[in-house]
Design a protein around this motif. Structure first.
Motif, PDB file in Angstrom:
ATOM      1  N   LEU A   1       0.805  -1.217   0.000  1.00  0.00           N
ATOM      2  CA  LEU A   1       0.000   0.000   0.000  1.00  0.00           C
ATOM      3  C   LEU A   1       0.840   1.271   0.000  1.00  0.00           C
ATOM      4  N   GLU A   2       2.021   1.207   0.592  1.00  0.00           N
ATOM      5  CA  GLU A   2       2.920   2.359   0.646  1.00  0.00           C
ATOM      6  C   GLU A   2       4.322   1.894   0.298  1.00  0.00           C
ATOM      7  N   SER A   3       5.191   2.827  -0.080  1.00  0.00           N
ATOM      8  CA  SER A   3       6.531   2.472  -0.551  1.00  0.00           C
ATOM      9  C   SER A   3       7.378   1.746   0.484  1.00  0.00           C
ATOM     10  N   THR A   4       7.060   1.928   1.776  1.00  0.00           N
ATOM     11  CA  THR A   4       7.854   1.278   2.825  1.00  0.00           C
ATOM     12  C   THR A   4       7.024   0.292   3.648  1.00  0.00           C
ATOM     13  N   ALA A   5       5.931  -0.201   3.076  1.00  0.00           N
ATOM     14  CA  ALA A   5       5.054  -1.127   3.797  1.00  0.00           C
ATOM     15  C   ALA A   5       5.548  -2.562   3.661  1.00  0.00           C
ATOM     16  N   TYR A   6       6.761  -2.775   4.116  1.00  0.00           N
ATOM     17  CA  TYR A   6       7.365  -4.109   4.127  1.00  0.00           C
ATOM     18  C   TYR A   6       8.312  -4.197   5.316  1.00  0.00           C
ATOM     19  N   THR A   7       8.651  -5.412   5.682  1.00  0.00           N
ATOM     20  CA  THR A   7       9.629  -5.616   6.758  1.00  0.00           C
ATOM     21  C   THR A   7      10.745  -6.505   6.239  1.00  0.00           C
ATOM     22  N   LYS A   8      11.892  -6.323   6.841  1.00  0.00           N
ATOM     23  CA  LYS A   8      13.053  -7.147   6.498  1.00  0.00           C
ATOM     24  C   LYS A   8      13.483  -7.903   7.749  1.00  0.00           C
ATOM     25  N   LYS A   9      13.522  -9.200   7.634  1.00  0.00           N
ATOM     26  CA  LYS A   9      13.985 -10.038   8.728  1.00  0.00           C
ATOM     27  C   LYS A   9      14.792 -11.165   8.106  1.00  0.00           C
ATOM     28  N   PRO A  10      16.097 -11.216   8.363  1.00  0.00           N
ATOM     29  CA  PRO A  10      16.928 -12.265   7.766  1.00  0.00           C
ATOM     30  C   PRO A  10      16.331 -13.648   7.999  1.00  0.00           C
ATOM     31  N   ASP A  11      16.264 -14.428   6.924  1.00  0.00           N
ATOM     32  CA  ASP A  11      15.684 -15.763   7.003  1.00  0.00           C
ATOM     33  C   ASP A  11      16.484 -16.711   6.114  1.00  0.00           C
ATOM     34  N   PRO A  12      17.302 -17.557   6.714  1.00  0.00           N
ATOM     35  CA  PRO A  12      18.095 -18.475   5.894  1.00  0.00           C
ATOM     36  C   PRO A  12      17.241 -19.435   5.064  1.00  0.00           C
ATOM     37  N   ALA A  13      15.978 -19.609   5.419  1.00  0.00           N
ATOM     38  CA  ALA A  13      15.103 -20.511   4.665  1.00  0.00           C
ATOM     39  C   ALA A  13      14.782 -19.959   3.277  1.00  0.00           C
ATOM     40  N   VAL A  14      14.930 -18.632   3.060  1.00  0.00           N
ATOM     41  CA  VAL A  14      14.648 -18.068   1.746  1.00  0.00           C
ATOM     42  C   VAL A  14      15.928 -17.641   1.021  1.00  0.00           C
ATOM     43  N   PHE A  15      17.062 -17.965   1.581  1.00  0.00           N
ATOM     44  CA  PHE A  15      18.346 -17.665   0.954  1.00  0.00           C
ATOM     45  C   PHE A  15      18.633 -18.723  -0.111  1.00  0.00           C
ATOM     46  N   ALA A  16      18.956 -18.271  -1.315  1.00  0.00           N
ATOM     47  CA  ALA A  16      19.232 -19.198  -2.410  1.00  0.00           C
ATOM     48  C   ALA A  16      20.503 -18.782  -3.140  1.00  0.00           C
ATOM     49  N   VAL A  17      21.206 -19.771  -3.637  1.00  0.00           N
ATOM     50  CA  VAL A  17      22.385 -19.549  -4.463  1.00  0.00           C
ATOM     51  C   VAL A  17      22.047 -20.004  -5.873  1.00  0.00           C
ATOM     52  N   LEU A  18      22.310 -19.122  -6.830  1.00  0.00           N
ATOM     53  CA  LEU A  18      22.147 -19.492  -8.229  1.00  0.00           C
ATOM     54  C   LEU A  18      23.509 -19.956  -8.725  1.00  0.00           C
ATOM     55  N   SER A  19      23.628 -21.246  -8.943  1.00  0.00           N
ATOM     56  CA  SER A  19      24.861 -21.830  -9.464  1.00  0.00           C
ATOM     57  C   SER A  19      24.744 -21.852 -10.987  1.00  0.00           C
ATOM     58  N   CYS A  20      25.542 -21.003 -11.626  1.00  0.00           N
ATOM     59  CA  CYS A  20      25.433 -20.787 -13.066  1.00  0.00           C
ATOM     60  C   CYS A  20      26.584 -21.474 -13.789  1.00  0.00           C
ATOM     61  N   GLN A  21      26.275 -22.532 -14.495  1.00  0.00           N
ATOM     62  CA  GLN A  21      27.269 -23.278 -15.255  1.00  0.00           C
ATOM     63  C   GLN A  21      27.371 -22.679 -16.649  1.00  0.00           C
ATOM     64  N   ALA A  22      28.485 -22.020 -16.928  1.00  0.00           N
ATOM     65  CA  ALA A  22      28.655 -21.359 -18.224  1.00  0.00           C
ATOM     66  C   ALA A  22      28.581 -22.379 -19.354  1.00  0.00           C
ATOM     67  N   THR A  23      27.853 -22.008 -20.404  1.00  0.00           N
ATOM     68  CA  THR A  23      27.762 -22.843 -21.601  1.00  0.00           C
ATOM     69  C   THR A  23      28.312 -22.115 -22.827  1.00  0.00           C
ATOM     70  N   HIS A  24      28.327 -20.786 -22.766  1.00  0.00           N
ATOM     71  CA  HIS A  24      28.803 -19.974 -23.890  1.00  0.00           C
ATOM     72  C   HIS A  24      29.261 -18.616 -23.352  1.00  0.00           C
ATOM     73  N   ILE A  25      30.337 -18.101 -23.912  1.00  0.00           N
ATOM     74  CA  ILE A  25      30.834 -16.771 -23.549  1.00  0.00           C
ATOM     75  C   ILE A  25      31.112 -15.989 -24.815  1.00  0.00           C
ATOM     76  N   ASP A  26      30.663 -14.741 -24.807  1.00  0.00           N
ATOM     77  CA  ASP A  26      30.931 -13.817 -25.904  1.00  0.00           C
ATOM     78  C   ASP A  26      31.686 -12.640 -25.285  1.00  0.00           C
ATOM     79  N   ALA A  27      32.883 -12.357 -25.777  1.00  0.00           N
ATOM     80  CA  ALA A  27      33.716 -11.282 -25.243  1.00  0.00           C
ATOM     81  C   ALA A  27      34.024 -10.281 -26.348  1.00  0.00           C
ATOM     82  N   VAL A  28      33.771  -9.004 -26.078  1.00  0.00           N
ATOM     83  CA  VAL A  28      34.028  -7.952 -27.054  1.00  0.00           C
ATOM     84  C   VAL A  28      34.988  -6.946 -26.434  1.00  0.00           C
ATOM     85  N   TYR A  29      36.138  -6.803 -27.068  1.00  0.00           N
ATOM     86  CA  TYR A  29      37.135  -5.806 -26.674  1.00  0.00           C
ATOM     87  C   TYR A  29      36.903  -4.561 -27.518  1.00  0.00           C
ATOM     88  N   LEU A  30      36.677  -3.442 -26.859  1.00  0.00           N
ATOM     89  CA  LEU A  30      36.357  -2.204 -27.567  1.00  0.00           C
ATOM     90  C   LEU A  30      37.493  -1.192 -27.466  1.00  0.00           C
TER      91      LEU A  30
END
Length: 181
Positions: A130-159
């Motif tokens: 309802l308002e821009s600050t109508a939320y609370t923050k409370k650390p919760d390890p149950a919602v902590f996630a790690v995105l493990s990203c296995q590279a499959t392709h890399i594009d490198a541009v030197y400018l």
């Protein structure tokens, strides 16, 4: 001066060096995914860990976030890093595995107390409030996630003075090829 951009091996080594340094410095990178309704999504995240040997990158997120829904639907992502000092653009395509619970407790324990507030927002990220600050923050390890990203392709541009572009892929054992910039 090391002219890394003149060889494919030098370019690939520089890419992984920059990504590794980015994780060491907690660099902000852009993460692209596809929403469940097929729309492109890009957001800023922090690069947390890079392993050049396994070609894996790690990012942290809240398990309640929209990107988790998108990645569960389509577990592929793009990561973009711009290194202004080297005039180097790095784009990584990756297959993403979402890690949670006991598998990530070592990472959770290493997150500084002030940063843990990013993982455990009520209501969940992206829900209407309802308002821009109508939320609370409370650390919760149950919602902590790690995105493990296995590279499959890399594009490198030197400018630099003479632009160069190289692509590296797991198909072809990462040998790389030059592309027109």
């Amino acid at each position: 001066m090391n002219n890394w951009w003149e060889t494919l091996d030098g370019t690939q080594a520089q890419v992984w060096d920059r990504l590794t340094q980015g994780a060491d410095k907690r660099t902000h990178v852009a993460l692209g995914t596809v929403s469940i309704d097929g729309q492109p999504e890009v957001r800023t995240v922090v690069l947390r860990d890079v392993d050049p040997k396994t070609r894996r990158l790690e990012l942290y997120t809240d398990l309640q976030s929209d990107k988790i829904t998108s990645l569960r639907n389509n577990p592929k992502a793009a990561i973009h890093l711009w290194d202004a000092d080297l005039a180097l653009q790095i784009r990584v395509q990756a297959d993403v595995t979402i890690l949670t619970g006991d598998a990530v407790m070592d990472r959770w324990n290493a997150v500084p107390d002030h940063s843990r507030n990013s993982y455990g927002i009520t209501p969940a990220p992206g829900l209407p409030i309802l308002e821009s600050t109508a939320y609370t923050k409370k650390p919760d390890p149950a919602v902590f996630a790690v995105l493990s990203c296995q590279a499959t392709h890399i594009d490198a541009v030197y400018l630099g003075d003479i632009h160069r572009r190289a692509a590296f892929s797991q198909v072809g054992d990462w040998t790389g090829k030059w592309l027109a910039p």
